[in-house]
Design a protein around this motif. Structure first.
Motif, PDB file in Angstrom:
ATOM      1  N   ALA A  19      -5.000   3.643  -6.504  1.00  0.00           N
ATOM      2  CA  ALA A  19      -4.948   2.307  -5.900  1.00  0.00           C
ATOM      3  C   ALA A  19      -3.525   2.005  -5.406  1.00  0.00           C
ATOM      4  O   ALA A  19      -3.342   1.447  -4.325  1.00  0.00           O
ATOM      5  CB  ALA A  19      -5.395   1.257  -6.910  1.00  0.00           C
ATOM      6  N   ARG A  20      -2.542   2.407  -6.154  1.00  0.00           N
ATOM      7  CA  ARG A  20      -1.154   2.188  -5.748  1.00  0.00           C
ATOM      8  C   ARG A  20      -0.828   3.009  -4.504  1.00  0.00           C
ATOM      9  O   ARG A  20      -0.153   2.535  -3.595  1.00  0.00           O
ATOM     10  CB  ARG A  20      -0.230   2.559  -6.897  1.00  0.00           C
ATOM     11  CG  ARG A  20       1.216   2.193  -6.659  1.00  0.00           C
ATOM     12  CD  ARG A  20       2.088   2.471  -7.841  1.00  0.00           C
ATOM     13  NE  ARG A  20       1.871   3.833  -8.324  1.00  0.00           N
ATOM     14  CZ  ARG A  20       2.162   4.257  -9.537  1.00  0.00           C
ATOM     15  NH1 ARG A  20       2.660   3.421 -10.420  1.00  0.00           N
ATOM     16  NH2 ARG A  20       1.944   5.498  -9.889  1.00  0.00           N
ATOM     17  N   ASP A  21      -1.345   4.236  -4.430  1.00  0.00           N
ATOM     18  CA  ASP A  21      -1.143   5.073  -3.243  1.00  0.00           C
ATOM     19  C   ASP A  21      -1.809   4.460  -2.019  1.00  0.00           C
ATOM     20  O   ASP A  21      -1.247   4.481  -0.921  1.00  0.00           O
ATOM     21  CB  ASP A  21      -1.700   6.480  -3.468  1.00  0.00           C
ATOM     22  CG  ASP A  21      -0.857   7.288  -4.434  1.00  0.00           C
ATOM     23  OD1 ASP A  21       0.311   6.886  -4.677  1.00  0.00           O
ATOM     24  OD2 ASP A  21      -1.353   8.310  -4.927  1.00  0.00           O
ATOM     25  N   ARG A  22      -2.995   3.894  -2.200  1.00  0.00           N
ATOM     26  CA  ARG A  22      -3.692   3.276  -1.064  1.00  0.00           C
ATOM     27  C   ARG A  22      -2.923   2.062  -0.553  1.00  0.00           C
ATOM     28  O   ARG A  22      -2.813   1.846   0.655  1.00  0.00           O
ATOM     29  CB  ARG A  22      -5.101   2.864  -1.476  1.00  0.00           C
ATOM     30  CG  ARG A  22      -6.019   4.069  -1.646  1.00  0.00           C
ATOM     31  CD  ARG A  22      -7.386   3.676  -2.052  1.00  0.00           C
ATOM     32  NE  ARG A  22      -8.085   3.010  -0.942  1.00  0.00           N
ATOM     33  CZ  ARG A  22      -9.311   2.538  -1.020  1.00  0.00           C
ATOM     34  NH1 ARG A  22      -9.972   2.638  -2.149  1.00  0.00           N
ATOM     35  NH2 ARG A  22      -9.858   1.972   0.021  1.00  0.00           N
ATOM     36  N   VAL A  23      -2.381   1.295  -1.466  1.00  0.00           N
ATOM     37  CA  VAL A  23      -1.603   0.114  -1.060  1.00  0.00           C
ATOM     38  C   VAL A  23      -0.339   0.554  -0.329  1.00  0.00           C
ATOM     39  O   VAL A  23       0.004   0.004   0.729  1.00  0.00           O
ATOM     40  CB  VAL A  23      -1.267  -0.761  -2.285  1.00  0.00           C
ATOM     41  CG1 VAL A  23      -0.244  -1.823  -1.927  1.00  0.00           C
ATOM     42  CG2 VAL A  23      -2.525  -1.381  -2.852  1.00  0.00           C
ATOM     43  N   SER A  24       0.364   1.542  -0.861  1.00  0.00           N
ATOM     44  CA  SER A  24       1.609   1.990  -0.217  1.00  0.00           C
ATOM     45  C   SER A  24       1.309   2.620   1.147  1.00  0.00           C
ATOM     46  O   SER A  24       2.053   2.416   2.110  1.00  0.00           O
ATOM     47  CB  SER A  24       2.367   2.959  -1.110  1.00  0.00           C
ATOM     48  OG  SER A  24       1.613   4.134  -1.306  1.00  0.00           O
ATOM     49  N   MET A  25       0.213   3.348   1.272  1.00  0.00           N
ATOM     50  CA  MET A  25      -0.169   3.919   2.571  1.00  0.00           C
ATOM     51  C   MET A  25      -0.566   2.817   3.545  1.00  0.00           C
ATOM     52  O   MET A  25      -0.234   2.876   4.733  1.00  0.00           O
ATOM     53  CB  MET A  25      -1.300   4.936   2.398  1.00  0.00           C
ATOM     54  CG  MET A  25      -0.803   6.232   1.809  1.00  0.00           C
ATOM     55  SD  MET A  25      -1.994   7.565   1.535  1.00  0.00           S
ATOM     56  CE  MET A  25      -3.401   7.222   2.469  1.00  0.00           C
ATOM     57  N   GLY A  26      -1.241   1.808   3.059  1.00  0.00           N
ATOM     58  CA  GLY A  26      -1.605   0.677   3.917  1.00  0.00           C
ATOM     59  C   GLY A  26      -0.375  -0.063   4.430  1.00  0.00           C
ATOM     60  O   GLY A  26      -0.301  -0.445   5.605  1.00  0.00           O
ATOM     61  N   VAL A  27       0.592  -0.251   3.549  1.00  0.00           N
ATOM     62  CA  VAL A  27       1.837  -0.909   3.956  1.00  0.00           C
ATOM     63  C   VAL A  27       2.585  -0.046   4.973  1.00  0.00           C
ATOM     64  O   VAL A  27       3.110  -0.550   5.972  1.00  0.00           O
ATOM     65  CB  VAL A  27       2.717  -1.216   2.719  1.00  0.00           C
ATOM     66  CG1 VAL A  27       4.117  -1.649   3.133  1.00  0.00           C
ATOM     67  CG2 VAL A  27       2.055  -2.264   1.857  1.00  0.00           C
ATOM     68  N   ALA A  28       2.605   1.274   4.740  1.00  0.00           N
ATOM     69  CA  ALA A  28       3.286   2.179   5.669  1.00  0.00           C
ATOM     70  C   ALA A  28       2.598   2.168   7.036  1.00  0.00           C
ATOM     71  O   ALA A  28       3.267   2.123   8.076  1.00  0.00           O
ATOM     72  CB  ALA A  28       3.319   3.590   5.097  1.00  0.00           C
TER      73      ALA A  28
ATOM     74  N   SER B 148      -8.574   7.184 -16.111  1.00  0.00           N
ATOM     75  CA  SER B 148      -8.010   5.844 -16.142  1.00  0.00           C
ATOM     76  C   SER B 148      -6.575   5.850 -15.601  1.00  0.00           C
ATOM     77  O   SER B 148      -6.135   4.890 -14.994  1.00  0.00           O
ATOM     78  CB  SER B 148      -8.040   5.267 -17.550  1.00  0.00           C
ATOM     79  OG  SER B 148      -7.220   6.034 -18.396  1.00  0.00           O
ATOM     80  N   ARG B 149      -5.875   6.926 -15.808  1.00  0.00           N
ATOM     81  CA  ARG B 149      -4.510   7.004 -15.279  1.00  0.00           C
ATOM     82  C   ARG B 149      -4.520   7.285 -13.784  1.00  0.00           C
ATOM     83  O   ARG B 149      -3.656   6.818 -13.063  1.00  0.00           O
ATOM     84  CB  ARG B 149      -3.731   8.102 -15.985  1.00  0.00           C
ATOM     85  CG  ARG B 149      -3.351   7.730 -17.386  1.00  0.00           C
ATOM     86  CD  ARG B 149      -2.451   8.775 -17.959  1.00  0.00           C
ATOM     87  NE  ARG B 149      -2.114   8.450 -19.332  1.00  0.00           N
ATOM     88  CZ  ARG B 149      -1.430   9.213 -20.110  1.00  0.00           C
ATOM     89  NH1 ARG B 149      -1.008  10.387 -19.674  1.00  0.00           N
ATOM     90  NH2 ARG B 149      -1.154   8.847 -21.324  1.00  0.00           N
ATOM     91  N   SER B 150      -5.441   8.034 -13.282  1.00  0.00           N
ATOM     92  CA  SER B 150      -5.451   8.378 -11.856  1.00  0.00           C
ATOM     93  C   SER B 150      -5.941   7.214 -11.003  1.00  0.00           C
ATOM     94  O   SER B 150      -5.547   7.082  -9.861  1.00  0.00           O
ATOM     95  CB  SER B 150      -6.306   9.617 -11.604  1.00  0.00           C
ATOM     96  OG  SER B 150      -7.657   9.337 -11.901  1.00  0.00           O
ATOM     97  N   GLU B 151      -6.791   6.357 -11.541  1.00  0.00           N
ATOM     98  CA  GLU B 151      -7.295   5.242 -10.745  1.00  0.00           C
ATOM     99  C   GLU B 151      -6.175   4.263 -10.367  1.00  0.00           C
ATOM    100  O   GLU B 151      -6.085   3.901  -9.209  1.00  0.00           O
ATOM    101  CB  GLU B 151      -8.426   4.540 -11.488  1.00  0.00           C
ATOM    102  CG  GLU B 151      -9.691   5.341 -11.521  1.00  0.00           C
ATOM    103  CD  GLU B 151     -10.784   4.665 -12.306  1.00  0.00           C
ATOM    104  OE1 GLU B 151     -10.607   3.487 -12.657  1.00  0.00           O
ATOM    105  OE2 GLU B 151     -11.788   5.319 -12.561  1.00  0.00           O
ATOM    106  N   PRO B 152      -5.332   3.834 -11.264  1.00  0.00           N
ATOM    107  CA  PRO B 152      -4.243   2.945 -10.830  1.00  0.00           C
ATOM    108  C   PRO B 152      -3.296   3.646  -9.859  1.00  0.00           C
ATOM    109  O   PRO B 152      -2.830   3.057  -8.910  1.00  0.00           O
ATOM    110  CB  PRO B 152      -3.518   2.576 -12.111  1.00  0.00           C
ATOM    111  CG  PRO B 152      -4.506   2.787 -13.193  1.00  0.00           C
ATOM    112  CD  PRO B 152      -5.399   3.893 -12.732  1.00  0.00           C
ATOM    113  N   LYS B 153      -3.047   4.937 -10.069  1.00  0.00           N
ATOM    114  CA  LYS B 153      -2.190   5.668  -9.158  1.00  0.00           C
ATOM    115  C   LYS B 153      -2.837   5.748  -7.789  1.00  0.00           C
ATOM    116  O   LYS B 153      -2.174   5.581  -6.767  1.00  0.00           O
ATOM    117  CB  LYS B 153      -1.918   7.067  -9.715  1.00  0.00           C
ATOM    118  CG  LYS B 153      -0.952   7.855  -8.886  1.00  0.00           C
ATOM    119  CD  LYS B 153      -0.687   9.200  -9.492  1.00  0.00           C
ATOM    120  CE  LYS B 153       0.263   9.977  -8.599  1.00  0.00           C
ATOM    121  NZ  LYS B 153       0.454  11.327  -9.049  1.00  0.00           N
TER     122      LYS B 153
END
Length: 103
Positions: free
Chosen positions: A11-20, A4-9
């Protein structure tokens, strides 16, 4: 619990990589198609050539005008140029001269 802790991380990594990646694509597009990019390079070179030709023409004109000003110096005016200006501007001629208009 770890899951449960790794899933939000994740998802957050995917969003930050998408923005980058979006930022990198935007910057690359700006480098290619921007006002100083690769596509505008040839237009800038053409404009530079035109401006250099204008500078050469204006330099020649300036040199001609400098020469004319030097010839009209009141302390030692060129008699030929003074006579030419008198004839053209004031229509003054000697009685023994013949005027021929060349146009």
């Amino acid at each position: 619990m770890k899951r449960s802790r790794s899933e939000p991380k994740f998802a957050r990594d995917r969003v930050s990589m998408g923005v980058a990646i979006a930022a990198l694509v935007l910057m690359a597009g700006w480098c290619v198609a921007g006002p100083s990019g690769l596509l505008a390079w040839s237009e800038n070179l053409r404009t530079l050539d035109q401006r250099q030709k204008q500078v050469e023409q204006l330099t020649l004109k300036r040199d001609e005008l400098k020469n004319r000003v030097a010839l009209l110096d009141p302390r030692h005016a060129d008699p030929d140029l003074a006579g030419e200006l008198l004839r053209s501007n004031l229509n003054v001629v000697h009685p023994d001269e013949m005027v021929m208009m060349l146009r």
